[in-house]
Design an enzyme around this catalytic site. Structure first.
Site, PDB file in Angstrom:
ATOM      1  N   ASP A 174       0.811  -1.225   0.000  1.00  0.00           N
ATOM      2  CA  ASP A 174       0.000   0.000   0.000  1.00  0.00           C
ATOM      3  C   ASP A 174       0.842   1.272   0.000  1.00  0.00           C
ATOM      4  O   ASP A 174       2.060   1.231   0.200  1.00  0.00           O
ATOM      5  CB  ASP A 174      -0.965   0.006   1.212  1.00  0.00           C
ATOM      6  CG  ASP A 174      -0.319  -0.514   2.489  1.00  0.00           C
ATOM      7  OD1 ASP A 174       0.916  -0.454   2.597  1.00  0.00           O
ATOM      8  OD2 ASP A 174      -1.046  -0.983   3.370  1.00  0.00           O
TER       9      ASP A 174
ATOM     10  N   ASN B 168      -7.196  -2.480  14.433  1.00  0.00           N
ATOM     11  CA  ASN B 168      -8.596  -2.794  14.140  1.00  0.00           C
ATOM     12  C   ASN B 168      -8.745  -4.028  13.256  1.00  0.00           C
ATOM     13  O   ASN B 168      -9.813  -4.295  12.714  1.00  0.00           O
ATOM     14  CB  ASN B 168      -9.288  -1.591  13.468  1.00  0.00           C
ATOM     15  CG  ASN B 168      -8.644  -1.232  12.139  1.00  0.00           C
ATOM     16  OD1 ASN B 168      -7.678  -1.857  11.714  1.00  0.00           O
ATOM     17  ND2 ASN B 168      -9.171  -0.217  11.474  1.00  0.00           N
TER      18      ASN B 168
ATOM     19  N   HIS C  63      -7.035  -4.601  10.415  1.00  0.00           N
ATOM     20  CA  HIS C  63      -6.788  -4.438   8.976  1.00  0.00           C
ATOM     21  C   HIS C  63      -5.510  -5.158   8.546  1.00  0.00           C
ATOM     22  O   HIS C  63      -4.579  -5.322   9.327  1.00  0.00           O
ATOM     23  CB  HIS C  63      -6.795  -2.960   8.546  1.00  0.00           C
ATOM     24  CG  HIS C  63      -5.624  -2.131   8.954  1.00  0.00           C
ATOM     25  ND1 HIS C  63      -5.730  -0.788   9.251  1.00  0.00           N
ATOM     26  CD2 HIS C  63      -4.303  -2.417   9.116  1.00  0.00           C
ATOM     27  CE1 HIS C  63      -4.544  -0.313   9.564  1.00  0.00           C
ATOM     28  NE2 HIS C  63      -3.655  -1.264   9.487  1.00  0.00           N
TER      29      HIS C  63
ATOM     30  N   GLU D  56      -9.677  -2.139   5.588  1.00  0.00           N
ATOM     31  CA  GLU D  56     -10.238  -1.798   6.885  1.00  0.00           C
ATOM     32  C   GLU D  56     -11.467  -2.664   7.178  1.00  0.00           C
ATOM     33  O   GLU D  56     -11.999  -3.328   6.281  1.00  0.00           O
ATOM     34  CB  GLU D  56     -10.650  -0.314   6.872  1.00  0.00           C
ATOM     35  CG  GLU D  56      -9.489   0.656   6.590  1.00  0.00           C
ATOM     36  CD  GLU D  56      -8.593   0.902   7.801  1.00  0.00           C
ATOM     37  OE1 GLU D  56      -8.422  -0.006   8.644  1.00  0.00           O
ATOM     38  OE2 GLU D  56      -8.052   2.013   7.895  1.00  0.00           O
TER      39      GLU D  56
HETATM   40  C1  F6R Z   1       1.579  -1.318   6.130  1.00  0.00           C
HETATM   41  C2  F6R Z   1       0.269  -1.955   6.256  1.00  0.00           C
HETATM   42  C3  F6R Z   1      -0.498  -1.954   7.538  1.00  0.00           C
HETATM   43  C4  F6R Z   1       0.376  -2.192   8.771  1.00  0.00           C
HETATM   44  C5  F6R Z   1      -0.481  -2.148  10.038  1.00  0.00           C
HETATM   45  C6  F6R Z   1       0.363  -2.322  11.288  1.00  0.00           C
HETATM   46  O1  F6R Z   1       2.093  -1.466   4.836  1.00  0.00           O
HETATM   47  O2  F6R Z   1      -0.202  -2.448   5.294  1.00  0.00           O
HETATM   48  O3  F6R Z   1      -1.490  -2.936   7.456  1.00  0.00           O
HETATM   49  O4  F6R Z   1       0.996  -3.431   8.656  1.00  0.00           O
HETATM   50  O5  F6R Z   1      -1.148  -0.924  10.110  1.00  0.00           O
HETATM   51  O6  F6R Z   1       1.171  -1.197  11.450  1.00  0.00           O
HETATM   52  P1  F6R Z   1       2.357  -1.196  12.521  1.00  0.00           P
HETATM   53  O7  F6R Z   1       3.316  -2.213  12.064  1.00  0.00           O
HETATM   54  O8  F6R Z   1       2.941   0.198  12.434  1.00  0.00           O
HETATM   55  O9  F6R Z   1       1.747  -1.519  13.833  1.00  0.00           O
END
Ligand code: F6R
Length: 259
Positions: free
Chosen positions: A70, A141, A143, A148
Protein backbone atom coordinates in the site's frame (compact mmCIF):
# COMPACT_ATOMS: atom_id res chain seq x y z
CA UNK A 1 -2.60 -21.48 10.72
CA UNK A 2 0.82 -22.03 12.21
CA UNK A 3 1.23 -19.80 15.27
CA UNK A 4 4.78 -19.28 16.56
CA UNK A 5 5.45 -17.40 19.78
CA UNK A 6 8.89 -15.91 20.31
CA UNK A 7 10.41 -14.35 23.38
CA UNK A 8 10.62 -10.94 21.73
CA UNK A 9 10.22 -9.16 18.42
CA UNK A 10 13.92 -9.42 17.63
CA UNK A 11 13.89 -13.23 17.63
CA UNK A 12 10.55 -13.31 15.80
CA UNK A 13 11.88 -10.91 13.16
CA UNK A 14 14.98 -13.03 12.66
CA UNK A 15 12.77 -16.08 12.10
CA UNK A 16 10.63 -14.20 9.53
CA UNK A 17 13.78 -13.06 7.71
CA UNK A 18 15.05 -16.66 7.65
CA UNK A 19 11.78 -17.90 6.14
CA UNK A 20 12.26 -15.39 3.33
CA UNK A 21 15.99 -16.07 2.95
CA UNK A 22 15.39 -19.82 2.65
CA UNK A 23 12.91 -19.26 -0.16
CA UNK A 24 15.30 -16.87 -1.93
CA UNK A 25 18.21 -19.33 -1.57
CA UNK A 26 16.15 -22.17 -2.95
CA UNK A 27 14.92 -20.13 -5.92
CA UNK A 28 18.40 -18.69 -6.58
CA UNK A 29 19.75 -22.24 -6.78
CA UNK A 30 17.32 -23.10 -9.59
CA UNK A 31 17.65 -19.68 -11.28
CA UNK A 32 14.15 -18.57 -10.44
CA UNK A 33 12.85 -15.24 -9.19
CA UNK A 34 11.36 -14.87 -5.72
CA UNK A 35 8.30 -12.63 -5.58
CA UNK A 36 7.75 -10.96 -2.22
CA UNK A 37 4.76 -8.96 -1.02
CA UNK A 38 6.02 -6.41 1.50
CA UNK A 39 4.56 -4.33 4.31
CA UNK A 40 5.62 -1.09 5.98
CA UNK A 41 4.87 0.22 9.48
CA UNK A 42 6.78 -0.39 12.69
CA UNK A 43 6.28 -4.19 12.70
CA UNK A 44 8.67 -5.35 9.92
CA UNK A 45 11.54 -2.93 10.63
CA UNK A 46 13.67 -5.50 12.47
CA UNK A 47 12.93 -8.12 9.82
CA UNK A 48 14.30 -5.74 7.18
CA UNK A 49 17.45 -5.23 9.29
CA UNK A 50 17.94 -8.99 9.41
CA UNK A 51 17.38 -9.31 5.67
CA UNK A 52 20.00 -6.62 5.00
CA UNK A 53 22.40 -8.58 7.18
CA UNK A 54 21.59 -11.84 5.37
CA UNK A 55 22.18 -10.08 2.03
CA UNK A 56 25.55 -8.73 3.26
CA UNK A 57 26.50 -12.26 4.29
CA UNK A 58 26.07 -13.44 0.72
CA UNK A 59 22.45 -14.33 -0.06
CA UNK A 60 21.83 -12.43 -3.29
CA UNK A 61 18.59 -10.47 -3.66
CA UNK A 62 19.26 -9.77 -7.34
CA UNK A 63 16.39 -12.08 -8.27
CA UNK A 64 13.78 -10.83 -5.83
CA UNK A 65 10.79 -8.91 -7.13
CA UNK A 66 8.91 -6.89 -4.52
CA UNK A 67 5.33 -5.63 -4.45
CA UNK A 68 4.37 -3.35 -1.60
CA UNK A 69 0.95 -3.64 -0.08
CA UNK A 70 0.00 0.00 0.00
CA UNK A 71 0.75 3.71 -0.17
CA UNK A 72 -1.07 6.73 1.17
CA UNK A 73 -3.07 8.73 -1.37
CA UNK A 74 -2.28 11.38 -2.29
CA UNK A 75 1.38 11.20 -1.35
CA UNK A 76 4.61 12.51 -2.89
CA UNK A 77 7.15 9.72 -3.30
CA UNK A 78 9.91 11.95 -1.95
CA UNK A 79 8.02 12.77 1.26
CA UNK A 80 9.49 11.19 4.38
CA UNK A 81 5.92 10.07 5.18
CA UNK A 82 5.64 8.04 1.99
CA UNK A 83 5.98 4.28 1.92
CA UNK A 84 8.37 4.76 -1.02
CA UNK A 85 10.68 6.61 1.33
CA UNK A 86 10.19 4.05 4.10
CA UNK A 87 10.99 1.08 1.85
CA UNK A 88 14.15 2.60 0.43
CA UNK A 89 15.26 3.84 3.84
CA UNK A 90 14.64 0.61 5.75
CA UNK A 91 15.44 -1.98 3.12
CA UNK A 92 15.71 -1.46 -0.61
CA UNK A 93 18.67 0.93 -0.85
CA UNK A 94 20.77 -1.41 1.31
CA UNK A 95 20.46 -4.58 -0.78
CA UNK A 96 21.32 -5.74 -4.32
CA UNK A 97 17.75 -5.69 -5.63
CA UNK A 98 17.32 -4.33 -9.18
CA UNK A 99 15.40 -1.06 -9.36
CA UNK A 100 13.10 -2.45 -12.06
CA UNK A 101 12.00 -5.24 -9.71
CA UNK A 102 10.56 -2.81 -7.14
CA UNK A 103 6.82 -2.15 -7.24
CA UNK A 104 5.17 0.25 -4.79
CA UNK A 105 1.72 1.79 -5.30
CA UNK A 106 2.03 5.31 -6.71
CA UNK A 107 0.52 7.96 -4.45
CA UNK A 108 1.23 10.67 -7.02
CA UNK A 109 -1.01 9.52 -9.87
CA UNK A 110 -4.15 11.36 -10.90
CA UNK A 111 -7.43 10.24 -9.41
CA UNK A 112 -8.74 9.08 -12.80
CA UNK A 113 -5.66 6.90 -13.39
CA UNK A 114 -5.94 4.94 -10.15
CA UNK A 115 -8.15 2.09 -11.34
CA UNK A 116 -5.96 1.48 -14.42
CA UNK A 117 -2.86 1.59 -12.24
CA UNK A 118 -4.36 -0.96 -9.85
CA UNK A 119 -5.33 -3.31 -12.68
CA UNK A 120 -1.79 -3.14 -14.05
CA UNK A 121 -0.31 -3.82 -10.62
CA UNK A 122 -2.46 -6.93 -10.21
CA UNK A 123 -1.60 -8.01 -13.75
CA UNK A 124 2.11 -7.49 -13.10
CA UNK A 125 1.95 -9.76 -10.02
CA UNK A 126 0.23 -12.46 -12.10
CA UNK A 127 2.76 -12.07 -14.93
CA UNK A 128 5.49 -12.84 -12.40
CA UNK A 129 3.59 -16.01 -11.39
CA UNK A 130 2.10 -14.57 -8.20
CA UNK A 131 3.51 -13.71 -4.80
CA UNK A 132 5.64 -16.44 -3.16
CA UNK A 133 5.63 -14.92 0.33
CA UNK A 134 3.40 -12.07 1.49
CA UNK A 135 4.60 -10.26 4.63
CA UNK A 136 1.91 -8.62 6.75
CA UNK A 137 1.59 -6.49 9.85
CA UNK A 138 -1.72 -6.24 11.70
CA UNK A 139 -3.69 -3.08 12.33
CA UNK A 140 -5.18 -2.53 15.79
CA UNK A 141 -8.60 -2.79 14.14
CA UNK A 142 -7.72 -6.00 12.29
CA UNK A 143 -6.79 -4.44 8.98
CA UNK A 144 -4.29 -6.11 6.64
CA UNK A 145 -2.78 -3.82 4.06
CA UNK A 146 -5.24 -0.95 4.30
CA UNK A 147 -8.24 -3.27 4.05
CA UNK A 148 -10.24 -1.80 6.89
CA UNK A 149 -13.14 -3.46 8.77
CA UNK A 150 -15.95 -4.12 6.30
CA UNK A 151 -13.58 -4.99 3.44
CA UNK A 152 -14.77 -7.74 1.14
CA UNK A 153 -12.88 -11.02 1.01
CA UNK A 154 -12.75 -10.73 -2.76
CA UNK A 155 -11.52 -7.16 -2.96
CA UNK A 156 -8.72 -6.39 -5.39
CA UNK A 157 -6.28 -3.51 -5.35
CA UNK A 158 -8.05 -0.16 -5.15
CA UNK A 159 -8.20 3.26 -3.55
CA UNK A 160 -9.56 2.88 -0.01
CA UNK A 161 -10.67 5.17 2.79
CA UNK A 162 -8.66 4.99 5.99
CA UNK A 163 -10.72 4.41 9.12
CA UNK A 164 -10.73 6.92 11.93
CA UNK A 165 -8.88 4.42 14.15
CA UNK A 166 -6.14 3.91 11.58
CA UNK A 167 -5.73 7.65 11.07
CA UNK A 168 -5.54 8.20 14.83
CA UNK A 169 -2.90 5.44 15.19
CA UNK A 170 -0.82 7.24 12.55
CA UNK A 171 -0.81 10.65 14.25
CA UNK A 172 2.68 10.16 15.79
CA UNK A 173 4.17 9.93 12.28
CA UNK A 174 2.37 12.95 10.89
CA UNK A 175 2.37 15.29 13.91
CA UNK A 176 -1.37 15.88 13.95
CA UNK A 177 -4.51 14.28 12.55
CA UNK A 178 -5.08 17.00 9.95
CA UNK A 179 -1.86 15.90 8.24
CA UNK A 180 -2.80 12.20 8.13
CA UNK A 181 -4.01 11.23 4.64
CA UNK A 182 -7.64 10.14 4.45
CA UNK A 183 -7.09 7.60 1.69
CA UNK A 184 -4.62 5.04 0.42
CA UNK A 185 -4.07 2.70 -2.51
CA UNK A 186 -4.01 -0.85 -1.18
CA UNK A 187 -3.83 -4.40 -2.44
CA UNK A 188 -7.17 -6.07 -1.76
CA UNK A 189 -7.91 -8.96 0.56
CA UNK A 190 -8.10 -11.26 -2.47
CA UNK A 191 -4.73 -10.01 -3.75
CA UNK A 192 -3.24 -10.93 -0.36
CA UNK A 193 -4.99 -14.31 -0.12
CA UNK A 194 -3.72 -15.24 -3.59
CA UNK A 195 -0.12 -15.38 -2.26
CA UNK A 196 1.36 -18.89 -1.92
CA UNK A 197 2.50 -18.23 1.64
CA UNK A 198 1.63 -15.52 4.15
CA UNK A 199 3.75 -14.45 7.11
CA UNK A 200 2.02 -12.10 9.56
CA UNK A 201 3.94 -10.55 12.44
CA UNK A 202 2.52 -8.72 15.46
CA UNK A 203 4.37 -7.40 18.50
CA UNK A 204 3.41 -6.15 21.92
CA UNK A 205 0.50 -6.32 24.34
CA UNK A 206 -1.49 -3.66 22.52
CA UNK A 207 -1.98 -6.13 19.65
CA UNK A 208 -2.98 -9.04 21.96
CA UNK A 209 -6.75 -8.58 21.63
CA UNK A 210 -6.80 -8.21 17.85
CA UNK A 211 -4.36 -11.14 17.47
CA UNK A 212 -6.83 -13.27 19.44
CA UNK A 213 -9.74 -12.18 17.22
CA UNK A 214 -7.73 -12.82 14.09
CA UNK A 215 -6.73 -16.37 15.14
CA UNK A 216 -9.61 -17.53 17.35
CA UNK A 217 -12.56 -15.39 16.27
CA UNK A 218 -15.09 -16.18 13.57
CA UNK A 219 -14.03 -15.36 10.05
CA UNK A 220 -15.78 -12.09 9.34
CA UNK A 221 -15.24 -8.89 7.41
CA UNK A 222 -15.19 -6.75 10.54
CA UNK A 223 -11.78 -8.29 11.24
CA UNK A 224 -10.23 -8.55 7.76
CA UNK A 225 -7.21 -10.44 9.18
CA UNK A 226 -9.61 -13.27 10.16
CA UNK A 227 -9.87 -14.12 6.42
CA UNK A 228 -6.33 -15.49 6.78
CA UNK A 229 -7.85 -18.50 8.58
CA UNK A 230 -9.09 -19.64 5.17
CA UNK A 231 -5.61 -19.67 3.61
CA UNK A 232 -3.69 -22.94 3.71
CA UNK A 233 -0.18 -21.60 4.32
CA UNK A 234 -0.14 -18.88 6.96
CA UNK A 235 2.46 -18.41 9.67
CA UNK A 236 1.64 -16.00 12.48
CA UNK A 237 4.76 -14.81 14.29
CA UNK A 238 4.15 -13.31 17.74
CA UNK A 239 6.08 -12.18 20.78
CA UNK A 240 4.98 -12.99 24.32
CA UNK A 241 3.02 -9.72 24.55
CA UNK A 242 0.94 -10.10 21.39
CA UNK A 243 0.31 -13.79 22.20
CA UNK A 244 -0.76 -13.09 25.79
CA UNK A 245 -4.54 -13.28 25.19
CA UNK A 246 -4.54 -16.51 23.18
CA UNK A 247 -6.80 -19.21 24.58
CA UNK A 248 -4.81 -21.58 26.81
CA UNK A 249 -6.94 -24.54 25.67
CA UNK A 250 -5.55 -23.98 22.17
CA UNK A 251 -2.00 -23.55 23.34
CA UNK A 252 -1.07 -27.01 22.06
CA UNK A 253 -1.51 -25.59 18.58
CA UNK A 254 1.00 -22.92 19.41
CA UNK A 255 4.64 -23.76 19.13
CA UNK A 256 6.24 -21.87 21.98
CA UNK A 257 9.70 -20.65 21.16
CA UNK A 258 10.31 -19.01 24.53
CA UNK A 259 13.84 -19.66 25.62
C1 F6R B 1 1.58 -1.32 6.13
C2 F6R B 1 0.27 -1.96 6.26
C3 F6R B 1 -0.50 -1.95 7.54
C4 F6R B 1 0.38 -2.19 8.77
C5 F6R B 1 -0.48 -2.15 10.04
C6 F6R B 1 0.36 -2.32 11.29
O1 F6R B 1 2.09 -1.47 4.84
O2 F6R B 1 -0.20 -2.45 5.29
O3 F6R B 1 -1.49 -2.94 7.46
O4 F6R B 1 1.00 -3.43 8.66
O5 F6R B 1 -1.15 -0.92 10.11
O6 F6R B 1 1.17 -1.20 11.45
P1 F6R B 1 2.36 -1.20 12.52
O7 F6R B 1 3.32 -2.21 12.06
O8 F6R B 1 2.94 0.20 12.43
O9 F6R B 1 1.75 -1.52 13.83
Amino acid sequence: MEVLVFENKESGSLYAAQVIANKVLMNNSINEDTVLGLATGSTPIDMYKELIDINKKGVSFSRIITYNLDEYYPMNMSSSHSYHYYMHDHFLQHVDIHEENIFIPDGEIKEEEISGFCEEYEWSIKKNNGIDIQVLGLGLNGHIGFNEPGASKNSLMQKVKLSDETRTATIPHFGNKENVPKQAISMGVRTILDADQIVLMAWGKEKAEIVKECIEGNVNKNVPASFLQEHNNVTIILDSGSASRLDKSRISQVETKLS
